[in-house]
Design an enzyme around this catalytic site. Structure first.
Site, PDB file in Angstrom:
ATOM      1  N   CYS A   7       0.810  -1.222   0.000  1.00 48.61           N
ATOM      2  CA  CYS A   7       0.000   0.000   0.000  1.00 48.61           C
ATOM      3  C   CYS A   7       0.843   1.272   0.000  1.00 48.61           C
ATOM      4  O   CYS A   7       0.340   2.351  -0.305  1.00 48.61           O
ATOM      5  CB  CYS A   7      -0.948   0.012   1.199  1.00 48.61           C
ATOM      6  SG  CYS A   7      -1.927  -1.493   1.353  1.00 48.61           S
TER       7      CYS A   7
ATOM      8  N   HIS B 160      -3.565   7.025   3.075  1.00 49.32           N
ATOM      9  CA  HIS B 160      -3.953   5.711   2.566  1.00 49.32           C
ATOM     10  C   HIS B 160      -5.347   5.370   3.095  1.00 49.32           C
ATOM     11  O   HIS B 160      -5.657   5.560   4.262  1.00 49.32           O
ATOM     12  CB  HIS B 160      -2.936   4.674   3.037  1.00 49.32           C
ATOM     13  CG  HIS B 160      -3.322   3.260   2.757  1.00 49.32           C
ATOM     14  ND1 HIS B 160      -3.873   2.858   1.565  1.00 49.32           N
ATOM     15  CD2 HIS B 160      -3.235   2.137   3.532  1.00 49.32           C
ATOM     16  CE1 HIS B 160      -4.104   1.557   1.609  1.00 49.32           C
ATOM     17  NE2 HIS B 160      -3.732   1.096   2.790  1.00 49.32           N
TER      18      HIS B 160
ATOM     19  N   ASN C  62      -9.995  -0.626   0.541  1.00 53.41           N
ATOM     20  CA  ASN C  62      -8.537  -0.578   0.455  1.00 53.41           C
ATOM     21  C   ASN C  62      -8.108  -1.155  -0.892  1.00 53.41           C
ATOM     22  O   ASN C  62      -8.295  -2.337  -1.155  1.00 53.41           O
ATOM     23  CB  ASN C  62      -7.926  -1.388   1.605  1.00 53.41           C
ATOM     24  CG  ASN C  62      -6.407  -1.342   1.637  1.00 53.41           C
ATOM     25  OD1 ASN C  62      -5.763  -0.877   0.701  1.00 53.41           O
ATOM     26  ND2 ASN C  62      -5.834  -1.847   2.705  1.00 53.41           N
TER      27      ASN C  62
END
EC number: 2.3.1.180
Length: 329
Positions: free
Chosen positions: A116, A256, A286
């Site tokens: 990520c 994020h 996500n």
């Protein structure tokens, strides 16, 4: 950071697949419910790639938009970096597949794996190459098709992930604009907390690895949450220090998009009001390396950044890794 020439974002684009998987849909797949998912994660829906779509296809759509936004053609490109943990194949790289699809015959191309945090790692890598004059421009993409490595019988993880791609074109910008600082880091000792165990040279695919579901994401949610809250704060403070900026200088915060609680914790640490934070975890869940660029591009499309604004990007991911950047829009 001592700059040789200022490098910044000169074009951007994003793409998410058409299919939407809502929390109501998830209720039909595993034992869960909308209230539980929203209260713990902030997620309401996620986009899922079609069976014929791979990561390079998502990246391509975002790349075409980014090039158009930058007023460039694929033939102008000199470097392509694709941050992903779900490549089409181990090799050729997704970046090379994308280079061919775009027709960017002059561009060097490679994949980058930092989960990520990958998009920020990718921008830092490209920024360094462009500052030295090695290249004049770069296409940096965060793209992941997490639905392909998600176990839809595991209710603790399957509600968390989606598919998507975000892209930026980097190039020289006017003095005072562009990237001011980066802070990248890793904590490899925590690698076992978030992993895809099988399929590599350590544990090649076998009947046993398939039966044991080792080709799906494994996450120790509690420990990853604690790591995320900690490093989102420390990385933010460090990257601001490197940039010579304070919390009060942040015009827009792009974190994020993994969990609304982690984002809220970071906002509290920075004393930031919600209107200065980009939050779209509710729509996309996500999307790993695509998460930060999807949020950044969406904010740009909505006119939330104006020239001269100070933007803070920060993320964390498997590895364990983290990455943060301060740039002037």
């Amino acid at each position: 950071m001592n700059t040789i020439r200022p490098i910044g974002i000169v074009g951007y684009g994003k793409y998410v697949p058409e299919r939407i998987l809502t929390n109501a849909d998830m209720e039909k797949i595993v034992e869960t419910n909308d209230e539980w998912i929203v209260s713990r994660t902030g997620i309401r829906e996620r986009h899922i790639a079609a069976p014929e779509q791979a990561t390079s296809d998502l990246a391509y759509e975002a790349a075409v938009q980014a090039l158009k936004s930058a007023g460039m053609t694929a033939e102008d490109l000199e470097l392509i970096i694709v941050a992903t943990i779900t490549p089409d194949t181990f090799f050729p790289s997704t970046a090379c597949i994308l280079q061919d699809k775009l027709g960017a015959k002059k561009a060097a191309a490679f994949d980058l794996s930092a989960a990520c945090s990958g998009f920020v790692y990718g921008m830092a890598t490209a920024n360094g190459m462009l500052q030295t004059g090695m290249y004049n421009n770069a296409l940096v993409i965060g793209a992941d098709t997490l639905s392909r490595i998600t176990d839809y019988t595991d209710r603790n993880t399957c509600v968390l992930f989606g598919d998507g791609a975000g892209a930026v074109v980097l190039g020289e910008v006017s003095e005072g604009r562009g990237f001011l600082s980066f802070d990248l880091g890793a904590e490899g000792s925590g690698g076992s907390l978030l992993k895809l165990e099988a399929g590599g040279s350590r544990l090649p695919a076998s009947e046993e690895t398939i039966q044991d579901k080792k080709h799906f994401i494994y996450m120790n949610g509690r420990e990853v949450f604690k790591f995320a809250v900690r490093v989102m704060g420390t990385a933010t403070e460090e990257v601001l220090r490197k940039a010579g900026k304070g919390k009060e200088d942040i015009d827009l915060f792009v974190p994020h998009q993994a969990n609304i609680r982690i984002i809220q914790s970071a906002m509290q640490r920075l004393d930031l009001p919600e209107e200065k934070c980009v939050i779209n975890v509710d729509k996309y869940a996500n999307t790993s390396a695509a998460s930060i660029p999807l949020a950044l591009v969406e904010a740009a499309e909505e006119g939330r950044m104006k020239e001269g604004d100070t933007i803070l990007l920060v993320g964390f991911g498997g590895g364990l890794t983290w990455g943060a950047s301060v740039l002037v829009w």
